[in-house]
Design a protein around this motif. Sequence first.
Motif, PDB file in Angstrom:
ATOM      1  N   GLY A  15       0.578  -0.941   0.270  1.00  0.00           N
ATOM      2  CA  GLY A  15      -0.277  -0.105   0.018  1.00  0.00           C
ATOM      3  C   GLY A  15       0.651   1.518   0.079  1.00  0.00           C
ATOM      4  N   PRO A  16       0.417   2.296  -0.356  1.00  0.00           N
ATOM      5  CA  PRO A  16       1.437   3.805  -0.846  1.00  0.00           C
ATOM      6  C   PRO A  16       1.954   4.097   0.685  1.00  0.00           C
ATOM      7  N   GLU A  17       0.970   3.979   1.832  1.00  0.00           N
ATOM      8  CA  GLU A  17       1.103   4.402   3.024  1.00  0.00           C
ATOM      9  C   GLU A  17       2.725   3.138   4.103  1.00  0.00           C
ATOM     10  N   GLN A  18       2.758   2.074   2.973  1.00  0.00           N
ATOM     11  CA  GLN A  18       3.604   1.571   3.445  1.00  0.00           C
ATOM     12  C   GLN A  18       5.117   1.695   2.667  1.00  0.00           C
ATOM     13  N   VAL A  19       5.014   2.515   1.808  1.00  0.00           N
ATOM     14  CA  VAL A  19       6.632   2.327   1.143  1.00  0.00           C
ATOM     15  C   VAL A  19       7.603   3.137   1.583  1.00  0.00           C
ATOM     16  N   MET A  20       7.026   4.057   2.256  1.00  0.00           N
ATOM     17  CA  MET A  20       8.576   4.584   2.729  1.00  0.00           C
ATOM     18  C   MET A  20       8.923   3.889   4.253  1.00  0.00           C
ATOM     19  N   PRO A  21       8.680   3.267   5.120  1.00  0.00           N
ATOM     20  CA  PRO A  21       8.673   2.827   6.349  1.00  0.00           C
ATOM     21  C   PRO A  21       9.487   1.125   5.705  1.00  0.00           C
ATOM     22  N   PHE A  22       8.761   1.140   4.411  1.00  0.00           N
ATOM     23  CA  PHE A  22       9.667  -0.066   3.732  1.00  0.00           C
ATOM     24  C   PHE A  22      10.944   0.223   3.555  1.00  0.00           C
ATOM     25  N   LEU A  23      11.024   1.014   3.255  1.00  0.00           N
ATOM     26  CA  LEU A  23      12.185   1.662   2.304  1.00  0.00           C
ATOM     27  C   LEU A  23      13.723   1.408   3.938  1.00  0.00           C
ATOM     28  N   GLU A  24      13.058   2.219   4.463  1.00  0.00           N
ATOM     29  CA  GLU A  24      13.430   2.555   5.670  1.00  0.00           C
ATOM     30  C   GLU A  24      14.458   1.945   6.585  1.00  0.00           C
ATOM     31  N   ASN A  25      13.731   0.160   6.373  1.00  0.00           N
ATOM     32  CA  ASN A  25      13.628  -0.304   6.782  1.00  0.00           C
ATOM     33  C   ASN A  25      15.390  -1.217   6.310  1.00  0.00           C
ATOM     34  N   VAL A  26      14.408  -1.484   4.521  1.00  0.00           N
ATOM     35  CA  VAL A  26      15.694  -2.232   4.117  1.00  0.00           C
ATOM     36  C   VAL A  26      16.993  -1.502   4.096  1.00  0.00           C
ATOM     37  N   THR A  27      17.010  -0.169   3.866  1.00  0.00           N
ATOM     38  CA  THR A  27      18.263   0.582   4.246  1.00  0.00           C
ATOM     39  C   THR A  27      19.182   1.465   5.343  1.00  0.00           C
ATOM     40  N   ARG A  28      18.262   0.999   6.881  1.00  0.00           N
ATOM     41  CA  ARG A  28      18.196   1.548   8.123  1.00  0.00           C
ATOM     42  C   ARG A  28      20.089   0.949   7.793  1.00  0.00           C
ATOM     43  N   GLY A  29      20.610   2.062   8.693  1.00  0.00           N
ATOM     44  CA  GLY A  29      22.282   1.933   8.606  1.00  0.00           C
ATOM     45  C   GLY A  29      23.328   1.989   8.343  1.00  0.00           C
ATOM     46  N   ALA A  41      10.632   5.753  -3.891  1.00  0.00           N
ATOM     47  CA  ALA A  41       9.296   5.745  -3.486  1.00  0.00           C
ATOM     48  C   ALA A  41       8.465   6.190  -5.006  1.00  0.00           C
ATOM     49  N   GLU A  42       8.777   7.100  -5.808  1.00  0.00           N
ATOM     50  CA  GLU A  42       8.068   6.444  -6.920  1.00  0.00           C
ATOM     51  C   GLU A  42       7.893   5.325  -8.172  1.00  0.00           C
ATOM     52  N   HIS A  43       9.292   4.457  -8.019  1.00  0.00           N
ATOM     53  CA  HIS A  43       9.339   3.562  -8.908  1.00  0.00           C
ATOM     54  C   HIS A  43       7.746   2.801  -8.038  1.00  0.00           C
ATOM     55  N   TYR A  44       7.406   2.573  -6.453  1.00  0.00           N
ATOM     56  CA  TYR A  44       6.727   1.248  -6.009  1.00  0.00           C
ATOM     57  C   TYR A  44       5.414   2.514  -6.248  1.00  0.00           C
ATOM     58  N   LEU A  45       5.751   3.594  -6.110  1.00  0.00           N
ATOM     59  CA  LEU A  45       3.318   4.270  -6.105  1.00  0.00           C
ATOM     60  C   LEU A  45       3.553   4.657  -7.426  1.00  0.00           C
ATOM     61  N   HIS A  46       4.275   4.326  -8.898  1.00  0.00           N
ATOM     62  CA  HIS A  46       3.810   4.000  -9.910  1.00  0.00           C
ATOM     63  C   HIS A  46       2.635   2.952 -10.285  1.00  0.00           C
TER      64      HIS A  46
END
Length: 339
Positions: A15-29, A41-46
């Motif tokens: 879902g759109p609201e999950q995109v940034m939290p997901f990417l933050e998880n992937v790139t944490r640290g 995020a635009e790739h997912y939102l597309h």
Amino acid sequence: MFDALLLLSFGGPEGPEQVMPFLENVTRGRGIPRERLASVAEHYLHFGGVSPINGINRDLITSIEAELARRGADIPVYFGNRNWHPFVEDTVAHMRDNGIRRAAVFSTSAWGGYSGCTQYQEDIARARAAAGPEAPELTKLRQYFDHPLLVEMFADAIRDAAATLPEELRADARLVFTAHSIPLRAANRCGPDLYERQVGYTSRLVAAAAGYADFDQVWQSRSGPPQVPWLEPDVGDHLDALAAAGTTAVIVCPVGFVADHIEVIWDLDSELAEQAEAAGIALTRATTPGSSPRFARLAVDLMDELVQQAPAARVDGSDPVPGFGCSVNGAVCTPNCSS
């Protein structure tokens, strides 16, 4: 030997609201700038903020359950992710509460190296630690980059893709294999060029099975600052070179991916397709294994190898590449791979 099978994957937003939290998880640290995350995020939102990967994996589980039933194996199949719901920690706790004592783990990566193998071992260890002393024993199944069924699926997909090209272009179409690029500093982390060698070896096996004597090996989906070198050539740069050489048709096979997730449908089906159209090149893409019954057979075959202590099923090649780690004893790859 096993009373469950766990499918372990990367995860993706639904879902759109999950995109940034997901990417933050992937790139944490990793110190990735916020603007870079917004760009990805635009790739997912597309696609409405939904990655196909979770849906594909749920369908794959259905196929695995059918294959287990066909073999008379009455065991449940669980689903856990590294970076998004259902998180593997939650899944393993659920397995513990269901009384699961020993499970095989099938990861959606065919490769060795840190991100393709060892990081999944770390996911398993983290989930077991979170579940506590009653956590089930989890054994990661081996790498399967040279499994006969994987080679067969990609070879068939190449033939099917070639058939979609105009008939007059098929004979001269260039076959291009692509896989996810990695930083050069990580290439030797688990053995000399292990990941690169495995990808190249699989490409040779698949090309031969599909009836192609010649092909190109390229990379895609690099990220991070431009001054950090990654495996090259990039698929887009290579397409430019093919266009300059007069190539009129290309068959691209994403051999490094087992599912049509965002980095396939965006990087290849969107960006590369637009680039090919602008260059006047007819481009077609081979499909990935996804949730096919043959991929389900591969997963169950790997589990049966351990249960039956059978020799590993591999395609014979002239230049075999080691499949380090993840063997019967669940060893973690090579020394220093997790450091």
